[in-house]
Motif scaffolding. Structure first.
Motif, PDB file in Angstrom:
ATOM      1  N   THR A  35       0.832  -1.201   0.000  1.00 36.33           N
ATOM      2  CA  THR A  35       0.000   0.000   0.000  1.00 36.33           C
ATOM      3  C   THR A  35       0.869   1.253   0.000  1.00 36.33           C
ATOM      4  O   THR A  35       0.592   2.208  -0.733  1.00 36.33           O
ATOM      5  CB  THR A  35      -0.947  -0.005   1.218  1.00 36.33           C
ATOM      6  OG1 THR A  35      -1.691  -1.221   1.216  1.00 36.33           O
ATOM      7  CG2 THR A  35      -1.896   1.179   1.201  1.00 36.33           C
ATOM      8  N   ILE A  36       1.937   1.250   0.786  1.00 35.55           N
ATOM      9  CA  ILE A  36       2.871   2.385   0.817  1.00 35.55           C
ATOM     10  C   ILE A  36       3.509   2.585  -0.559  1.00 35.55           C
ATOM     11  O   ILE A  36       3.573   3.710  -1.064  1.00 35.55           O
ATOM     12  CB  ILE A  36       3.955   2.173   1.905  1.00 35.55           C
ATOM     13  CG1 ILE A  36       3.315   2.241   3.300  1.00 35.55           C
ATOM     14  CG2 ILE A  36       5.077   3.197   1.764  1.00 35.55           C
ATOM     15  CD1 ILE A  36       4.216   1.769   4.424  1.00 35.55           C
ATOM     16  N   MET A  37       3.952   1.499  -1.169  1.00 34.63           N
ATOM     17  CA  MET A  37       4.583   1.608  -2.491  1.00 34.63           C
ATOM     18  C   MET A  37       3.595   2.121  -3.537  1.00 34.63           C
ATOM     19  O   MET A  37       3.966   2.915  -4.404  1.00 34.63           O
ATOM     20  CB  MET A  37       5.166   0.257  -2.926  1.00 34.63           C
ATOM     21  CG  MET A  37       6.392  -0.173  -2.123  1.00 34.63           C
ATOM     22  SD  MET A  37       7.711   1.061  -2.074  1.00 34.63           S
ATOM     23  CE  MET A  37       8.089   1.241  -3.803  1.00 34.63           C
ATOM     24  N   THR A  38       2.343   1.692  -3.454  1.00 31.63           N
ATOM     25  CA  THR A  38       1.319   2.192  -4.374  1.00 31.63           C
ATOM     26  C   THR A  38       1.142   3.695  -4.187  1.00 31.63           C
ATOM     27  O   THR A  38       1.036   4.449  -5.164  1.00 31.63           O
ATOM     28  CB  THR A  38      -0.020   1.467  -4.151  1.00 31.63           C
ATOM     29  OG1 THR A  38       0.172   0.069  -4.398  1.00 31.63           O
ATOM     30  CG2 THR A  38      -1.112   2.003  -5.058  1.00 31.63           C
ATOM     31  N   GLY A  39       1.133   4.150  -2.939  1.00 33.19           N
ATOM     32  CA  GLY A  39       1.004   5.577  -2.658  1.00 33.19           C
ATOM     33  C   GLY A  39       2.174   6.376  -3.202  1.00 33.19           C
ATOM     34  O   GLY A  39       1.983   7.452  -3.783  1.00 33.19           O
ATOM     35  N   ILE A  40       3.384   5.856  -3.034  1.00 29.36           N
ATOM     36  CA  ILE A  40       4.576   6.534  -3.548  1.00 29.36           C
ATOM     37  C   ILE A  40       4.524   6.605  -5.071  1.00 29.36           C
ATOM     38  O   ILE A  40       4.750   7.662  -5.665  1.00 29.36           O
ATOM     39  CB  ILE A  40       5.859   5.818  -3.067  1.00 29.36           C
ATOM     40  CG1 ILE A  40       6.039   6.033  -1.560  1.00 29.36           C
ATOM     41  CG2 ILE A  40       7.082   6.315  -3.841  1.00 29.36           C
ATOM     42  CD1 ILE A  40       7.142   5.198  -0.938  1.00 29.36           C
ATOM     43  N   THR A  41       4.203   5.495  -5.704  1.00 28.58           N
ATOM     44  CA  THR A  41       4.137   5.452  -7.168  1.00 28.58           C
ATOM     45  C   THR A  41       3.083   6.417  -7.699  1.00 28.58           C
ATOM     46  O   THR A  41       3.328   7.149  -8.658  1.00 28.58           O
ATOM     47  CB  THR A  41       3.823   4.018  -7.641  1.00 28.58           C
ATOM     48  OG1 THR A  41       4.855   3.142  -7.160  1.00 28.58           O
ATOM     49  CG2 THR A  41       3.764   3.926  -9.149  1.00 28.58           C
ATOM     50  N   THR A  42       1.926   6.438  -7.054  1.00 26.45           N
ATOM     51  CA  THR A  42       0.839   7.310  -7.493  1.00 26.45           C
ATOM     52  C   THR A  42       1.200   8.778  -7.286  1.00 26.45           C
ATOM     53  O   THR A  42       0.961   9.613  -8.163  1.00 26.45           O
ATOM     54  CB  THR A  42      -0.459   6.964  -6.735  1.00 26.45           C
ATOM     55  OG1 THR A  42      -0.724   5.572  -6.901  1.00 26.45           O
ATOM     56  CG2 THR A  42      -1.635   7.752  -7.264  1.00 26.45           C
ATOM     57  N   ALA A  43       1.782   9.108  -6.135  1.00 27.59           N
ATOM     58  CA  ALA A  43       2.176  10.492  -5.867  1.00 27.59           C
ATOM     59  C   ALA A  43       3.257  10.946  -6.845  1.00 27.59           C
ATOM     60  O   ALA A  43       3.205  12.062  -7.369  1.00 27.59           O
ATOM     61  CB  ALA A  43       2.656  10.639  -4.421  1.00 27.59           C
ATOM     62  N   CYS A  44       4.227  10.087  -7.120  1.00 30.88           N
ATOM     63  CA  CYS A  44       5.288  10.446  -8.062  1.00 30.88           C
ATOM     64  C   CYS A  44       4.732  10.648  -9.464  1.00 30.88           C
ATOM     65  O   CYS A  44       5.229  11.494 -10.216  1.00 30.88           O
ATOM     66  CB  CYS A  44       6.389   9.381  -8.074  1.00 30.88           C
ATOM     67  SG  CYS A  44       7.494   9.510  -6.652  1.00 30.88           S
ATOM     68  N   GLY A  45       3.705   9.919  -9.815  1.00 24.04           N
ATOM     69  CA  GLY A  45       3.074  10.105 -11.118  1.00 24.04           C
ATOM     70  C   GLY A  45       2.529  11.512 -11.295  1.00 24.04           C
ATOM     71  O   GLY A  45       2.494  12.036 -12.406  1.00 24.04           O
ATOM     72  N   GLU A  56      13.453   8.339 -10.288  1.00 20.43           N
ATOM     73  CA  GLU A  56      14.195   9.129  -9.301  1.00 20.43           C
ATOM     74  C   GLU A  56      13.280   9.536  -8.145  1.00 20.43           C
ATOM     75  O   GLU A  56      13.658   9.443  -6.979  1.00 20.43           O
ATOM     76  CB  GLU A  56      14.791  10.369  -9.969  1.00 20.43           C
ATOM     77  CG  GLU A  56      15.637  11.198  -9.039  1.00 20.43           C
ATOM     78  CD  GLU A  56      16.236  12.404  -9.728  1.00 20.43           C
ATOM     79  OE1 GLU A  56      17.464  12.522  -9.709  1.00 20.43           O
ATOM     80  OE2 GLU A  56      15.473  13.225 -10.291  1.00 20.43           O
ATOM     81  N   CYS A  57      12.078   9.978  -8.469  1.00 19.12           N
ATOM     82  CA  CYS A  57      11.106  10.396  -7.453  1.00 19.12           C
ATOM     83  C   CYS A  57      10.806   9.256  -6.479  1.00 19.12           C
ATOM     84  O   CYS A  57      10.740   9.467  -5.261  1.00 19.12           O
ATOM     85  CB  CYS A  57       9.824  10.872  -8.140  1.00 19.12           C
ATOM     86  SG  CYS A  57       8.482  11.289  -7.002  1.00 19.12           S
ATOM     87  N   GLN A  58      10.641   8.054  -6.992  1.00 17.22           N
ATOM     88  CA  GLN A  58      10.287   6.914  -6.146  1.00 17.22           C
ATOM     89  C   GLN A  58      11.398   6.523  -5.176  1.00 17.22           C
ATOM     90  O   GLN A  58      11.148   5.799  -4.214  1.00 17.22           O
ATOM     91  CB  GLN A  58       9.878   5.729  -7.016  1.00 17.22           C
ATOM     92  CG  GLN A  58       8.567   5.970  -7.729  1.00 17.22           C
ATOM     93  CD  GLN A  58       8.169   4.818  -8.635  1.00 17.22           C
ATOM     94  OE1 GLN A  58       8.403   3.663  -8.312  1.00 17.22           O
ATOM     95  NE2 GLN A  58       7.564   5.138  -9.764  1.00 17.22           N
ATOM     96  N   SER A  59      12.613   7.028  -5.393  1.00 17.45           N
ATOM     97  CA  SER A  59      13.720   6.717  -4.480  1.00 17.45           C
ATOM     98  C   SER A  59      13.830   7.727  -3.336  1.00 17.45           C
ATOM     99  O   SER A  59      14.631   7.544  -2.423  1.00 17.45           O
ATOM    100  CB  SER A  59      15.040   6.653  -5.253  1.00 17.45           C
ATOM    101  OG  SER A  59      15.413   7.944  -5.695  1.00 17.45           O
TER     102      SER A  59
END
Length: 70
Positions: A35-45, A56-59
């Motif tokens: 769930t955290i990774m989905t949130g990071i991926t979505t926010a970076c999008g 880069e954003c996801q790191s």
């Protein structure tokens, strides 16, 4: 934008600051880390432009990360 999965166990709010832009997303999922990774991926999008910036954003660590069990 909110992603909701049937049978979710966790709700997380994840905020990412990238290129002087902060984007926050609320997401739900079954496994906490997923769930955290989905949130990071979505926010970076919403904050990054193109694949290179997205990777880069996801790191970058989130500026806000709050999860709760549903």
């Amino acid at each position: 934008f909110t992603t909701i999965w049937k049978g979710s166990n966790y709700e997380c709010e994840v905020c990412i600051k990238y290129n002087d832009r902060e984007v926050c997303q609320k997401v739900e999922g079954v496994e906490k880390q997923e769930t955290i990774m989905t949130g990071i991926t979505t926010a970076c999008g919403g904050a990054a432009n193109g694949m290179s910036e997205n990777i880069e954003c996801q790191s970058i660590p989130p500026t806000k990360l709050e999860c709760r069990e549903l």
